[in-house]
Design an enzyme around this catalytic site. Structure first.
Site, mmCIF file in Angstrom:
data_model
loop_
_atom_site.group_PDB
_atom_site.id
_atom_site.type_symbol
_atom_site.label_atom_id
_atom_site.label_comp_id
_atom_site.label_asym_id
_atom_site.label_seq_id
_atom_site.Cartn_x
_atom_site.Cartn_y
_atom_site.Cartn_z
ATOM 1 N N CYS A 48 33.758 -3.310 -5.920
ATOM 2 C CA CYS A 48 34.475 -3.966 -7.006
ATOM 3 C C CYS A 48 34.947 -2.862 -7.948
ATOM 4 O O CYS A 48 34.135 -2.084 -8.454
ATOM 5 C CB CYS A 48 33.554 -4.942 -7.750
ATOM 6 S SG CYS A 48 34.246 -5.548 -9.310
ATOM 7 N N ARG A 71 -18.036 -2.861 -4.100
ATOM 8 C CA ARG A 71 -17.871 -1.412 -4.235
ATOM 9 C C ARG A 71 -17.739 -0.995 -5.697
ATOM 10 O O ARG A 71 -18.104 0.108 -6.082
ATOM 11 C CB ARG A 71 -16.632 -0.944 -3.465
ATOM 12 C CG ARG A 71 -16.513 0.568 -3.406
ATOM 13 C CD ARG A 71 -15.255 1.020 -2.705
ATOM 14 N NE ARG A 71 -14.073 0.769 -3.524
ATOM 15 C CZ ARG A 71 -12.856 1.198 -3.216
ATOM 16 N NH1 ARG A 71 -12.673 1.855 -2.084
ATOM 17 N NH2 ARG A 71 -11.827 0.951 -4.001
ATOM 18 N N CYS A 74 33.231 -6.094 -15.187
ATOM 19 C CA CYS A 74 32.336 -6.775 -14.246
ATOM 20 C C CYS A 74 30.943 -6.908 -14.874
ATOM 21 O O CYS A 74 30.300 -5.894 -15.192
ATOM 22 C CB CYS A 74 32.246 -5.987 -12.946
ATOM 23 S SG CYS A 74 31.118 -6.711 -11.730
ATOM 24 N N CYS A 86 34.413 -10.165 -5.852
ATOM 25 C CA CYS A 86 33.132 -9.738 -6.427
ATOM 26 C C CYS A 86 32.317 -10.963 -6.839
ATOM 27 O O CYS A 86 32.830 -11.843 -7.538
ATOM 28 C CB CYS A 86 33.378 -8.838 -7.638
ATOM 29 S SG CYS A 86 31.873 -8.416 -8.551
ATOM 30 N N TYR A 89 2.582 1.852 -3.266
ATOM 31 C CA TYR A 89 1.574 2.287 -4.236
ATOM 32 C C TYR A 89 1.239 3.762 -4.028
ATOM 33 O O TYR A 89 1.225 4.546 -4.989
ATOM 34 C CB TYR A 89 0.322 1.425 -4.075
ATOM 35 C CG TYR A 89 -0.838 1.782 -4.979
ATOM 36 C CD1 TYR A 89 -0.958 1.198 -6.238
ATOM 37 C CD2 TYR A 89 -1.810 2.683 -4.577
ATOM 38 C CE1 TYR A 89 -2.027 1.507 -7.076
ATOM 39 C CE2 TYR A 89 -2.875 3.008 -5.401
ATOM 40 C CZ TYR A 89 -2.987 2.411 -6.639
ATOM 41 O OH TYR A 89 -4.048 2.729 -7.455
ATOM 42 N N ASP A 90 1.000 4.140 -2.763
ATOM 43 C CA ASP A 90 0.566 5.506 -2.463
ATOM 44 C C ASP A 90 1.689 6.519 -2.599
ATOM 45 O O ASP A 90 1.534 7.554 -3.259
ATOM 46 C CB ASP A 90 0.020 5.588 -1.025
ATOM 47 C CG ASP A 90 -1.307 4.872 -0.867
ATOM 48 O OD1 ASP A 90 -1.627 4.479 0.276
ATOM 49 O OD2 ASP A 90 -2.009 4.697 -1.868
ATOM 50 N N ASP A 108 0.826 -1.213 0.000
ATOM 51 C CA ASP A 108 0.000 0.000 0.000
ATOM 52 C C ASP A 108 0.855 1.255 0.000
ATOM 53 O O ASP A 108 0.590 2.207 -0.734
ATOM 54 C CB ASP A 108 -0.909 0.024 1.238
ATOM 55 C CG ASP A 108 -2.087 -0.922 1.094
ATOM 56 O OD1 ASP A 108 -2.870 -1.019 2.057
ATOM 57 O OD2 ASP A 108 -2.214 -1.566 0.048
ATOM 58 N N LYS A 166 -9.745 0.498 10.611
ATOM 59 C CA LYS A 166 -9.902 0.386 9.156
ATOM 60 C C LYS A 166 -9.698 -1.072 8.758
ATOM 61 O O LYS A 166 -8.577 -1.564 8.710
ATOM 62 C CB LYS A 166 -8.903 1.290 8.435
ATOM 63 C CG LYS A 166 -9.087 1.316 6.917
ATOM 64 C CD LYS A 166 -8.099 2.280 6.277
ATOM 65 C CE LYS A 166 -8.344 2.367 4.772
ATOM 66 N NZ LYS A 166 -8.147 1.080 4.094
#
Length: 683
Positions: free
Chosen positions: A441, A194, A447, A425, A100-101, A97, A178
């Protein structure tokens, strides 16, 4: 071993607006996302009819892993938001969430504050059943992740009350947990999803299957959520379903109930819980401010269902009617979201990973542990200095926290073990060197990890093409391609000889052409080279003082004189520019379509009517795209902002602009003009 400690046992910790975004980037090395979408996620996208977005599963997973919205085009950003919403609603979340927000939704709001996606309710997935008009609108809820956000919301409400003559002392507020379930509306006859907030799908069948109403058990109490008892989920369902939301979706969408869903309904562990039946706190604004932390803690532990925050609202009906709602949320209501869980976890190993800059970062591989509904198996150990000092190795017992449902973080080491510090590495085998707390490295030219990450970074930052993701670049590098310039020399025959199919090869060539032909800012082109200490902001700042072709002759002293560049940064920039000069010149000569950044010295001499003015564009423009108009305004010496303040000179309005927004701008003394009037002003 691991022990999960739920939300009710902790005190809420408020997110910091100064650190949240940088902390969110940590998730790039953690396990919320995977390298590919699973079959269920792919099926959900097909049901949601999102396959025409032209984003491959590999691209979607890559976006979710990188968590850098600034690198996406507008179309990619909106498409990715739609995809994340569909997967979340279907019980198969791709990102959290908070990501996303505060990463992707925030980026869209920054670019286009009036974008239609921001003004509407994120739709639920469509299920079998007829679509009907909801008895009343079911909007989203405005969200905040900080205590300061609650206080600002209260201040807005108090100001509104004062404007219409309501005594502030008489205002009462209430808070409820909530629920993190499946939103629905029960009018006593039908039960609706909804949907898009205005129209939903008839799912009354769930009551016919035996689902009961939580609280007093009565039908017709309006909005609520389908939820499952936490303790029941842990004991009966956790081994079968990844999270409670995944299970809740199965109750709705299954034509024939599976055994798990049927038993949960029969045991009354799964219910439709009306919001009206939720336990609540009530009090005045002063009480709310003084006892906010305690109110939140009490709400989070007040029900035995998944809770992802606390909803606050004012109860005065006159004020609620005055405040009204946007097309997205009610202005008289806000949700505070900040769940925290901790777990005692054993480290299985520490994996070194080489980044684009050559820094080798430690990633702790963990005993799989469920926190905030997600199965966590990795967490960043930040740097090898921390690994060495705190003893993070095989068998180390740590306390893991996950704040705001996003950040898996090693809070503390409980039982240290001998750490394994790499000497070579993991990508190329070169010797590693210490620089403060970090291992590096230095084999920058050979690389594989540095080469592949640098090439991927270039195309990602350009943000005007698709196709050159991690898997493609790995395949190109395995075939001997070791630079961005080399990619621009490849022919169709070359690509097919490397194992790409003809259609894929043609698509890559088309995307490569787009990267050259589609206009991009010169500072974005410069930023694509990954210069040390030169993010996109610094690149733009540098090119406001010097032309792109001239920057390689700059001295440390000249860069220090630019505001925002300190001594060490300036020295690092000069050194890094020298390293990339050859590669830069090769690519620059290919002829990219670059938009030149206006020099500040030219802007000061610019006599255009908008030189030095602060302009905000809003609404849908008729004569051109807002992005193009913003770029033109900058070239004419204006400063383009995304939100109106008292310092704004012009609010340029297109179509579909709300009267309230215009009135608010006028109240601040802003000159509000139409798109036609603005164009006339320029001419």
């Amino acid at each position: 071993m691991h022990r999960v400690v739920g939300v009710p046992n902790v005190t809420p910790t408020y997110a910091s607006s100064n650190t949240t975004l940088s902390q969110l980037k940590w998730i790039a090395t953690n396990s919320m996302t995977t390298s590919m979408l699973n079959p269920t996620q792919l099926q959900l996208l097909e049901v949601a009819d999102l396959t025409p977005l032209n984003l491959s599963p590999e691209q979607i997973a890559e976006m979710a892993t990188k968590l850098d919205a600034s690198l996406l085009s507008d179309a990619q950003l909106v498409g990715f938001l739609q995809i994340c919403n569909a997967l979340y609603r279907g019980g198969e979340p791709l990102i959290t969430d908070l990501a996303y927000d505060q990463i992707f939704l925030a980026e869209l709001e920054k670019r286009h504050p009036d974008h239609p996606y921001l003004q509407t309710v994120e739709p639920e997935l469509a299920f079998a059943g007829k679509t009907v008009l909801l008895p009343e609108k079911m909007l989203s809820t405005e969200k905040t992740y900080t205590a300061d956000g609650i206080k600002k919301w209260l201040a807005r409400l108090e100001k509104a009350a004062e404007d219409i003559g309501i005594d502030i002392e008489s205002l009462h507020f209430k808070s409820t947990p909530k629920l993190d379930g499946y939103a629905a509306y029960d009018d006593g006859n039908l039960l609706y999803t909804r949907g898009d907030g205005r129209k939903g799908t008839d799912i009354t069948r769930v009551f016919e299957r035996g689902l009961i109403v939580g609280g007093n058990g009565l039908r017709g109490q309006g909005a609520g959520e389908i939820v499952v008892n936490q303790s029941y989920f842990a004991s009966h369902l956790a081994d079968t379903f990844d999270n409670a939301r995944n299970f809740q979706a199965s109750i709705i969408k299954e034509k024939d109930l599976g055994q798990h869903a049927l038993e949960a309904i029969q045991n009354h562990a799964a219910v439709f819980y009306p919001f009206a039946q939720l336990p609540q706190w009530q009090g005045c604004a002063q009480d709310l401010k003084a006892n906010l932390a305690d109110i939140i803690t009490q709400a989070l532990s007040s029900v035995d269902y998944d809770v992802d925050g606390v909803v606050f609202e004012v109860t005065d009906e006159v004020l609620k009617n005055h405040l009204g709602a946007t097309r997205h949320h009610h202005r008289w209501q806000i949700a505070y979201k900040n769940n925290i869980e901790t777990a005692i976890v054993t480290v299985l190993s520490v994996t070194p990973q080489t980044s684009r800059s050559g820094r080798v970062n430690p990633v702790a591989e963990l005993e799989p542990t469920r926190l905030s509904g997600a199965l966590i198996s990795r967490a960043t150990a930040h740097h090898y200095g921390m690994v060495k000092e705190q003893g993070i190795g095989i068998g180390t017992v740590i306390e893991l926290t996950r704040s705001g449902q996003v950040i898996p973080k090693i809070e503390r080491v409980i039982t240290p073990q001998t750490p394994q510090i790499p000497e070579h590495c993991p990508s190329c085998g070169s010797d590693l060197v210490w620089d403060s707390d970090y291992l590096y490295c230095l084999n920058t030219t050979q690389c594989p990890a540095q080469i592949e990450n640098s090439i991927e970074h270039f195309f990602r930052v350009l943000a005007n093409n698709d196709g050159f993701g991690g898997k493609t670049i790995q395949k190109l590098h395995a075939a001997g391609v070791s630079s961005v310039y080399a990619i621009y020399q490849l022919s169709l025959e070359d690509l097919m000889g490397m194992g790409f199919g003809e259609k894929t090869a043609q698509n890559l060539l088309a995307q490569r052409q787009l990267s050259q032909s589609l206009a991009i800012e010169d500072w974005r082109f410069l930023g694509a080279f990954g210069i040390h200490r030169m993010g996109l902001g610094n690149c733009e700042r540098l090119l406001q003082h010097y032309r792109l072709a001239d920057i390689f002759q700059l001295t440390v002293e000249e860069i220090i004189n630019i505001e925002g560049f300190a001594d060490k940064t300036a020295a690092a920039v000069v050194e890094s520019l020298a390293k990339i000069q050859h590669d830069f010149q090769q690519l620059y000569q290919l002829g990219f379509n670059l938009i030149t950044t206006p020099l500040l010295s030219e802007q000061q001499q610019n006599h255009s009517p908008i030189a030095g003015k602060i302009i905000v564009f809003t609404g849908t423009m008729i004569h051109g795209k807002r992005d193009v108009m913003a770029q033109q305004a900058k070239r004419l010496g204006a400063k383009v902002a995304t939100s109106v303040t008292g310092k704004t000179d012009f609010l340029v309005t297109g179509t579909d602009v709300g009267a309230a927004k215009i009135a608010a701008a006028i109240e601040k003394g802003v000159n509000v003009i139409s798109e036609d009037a603005y164009l006339a002003l320029l001419s």
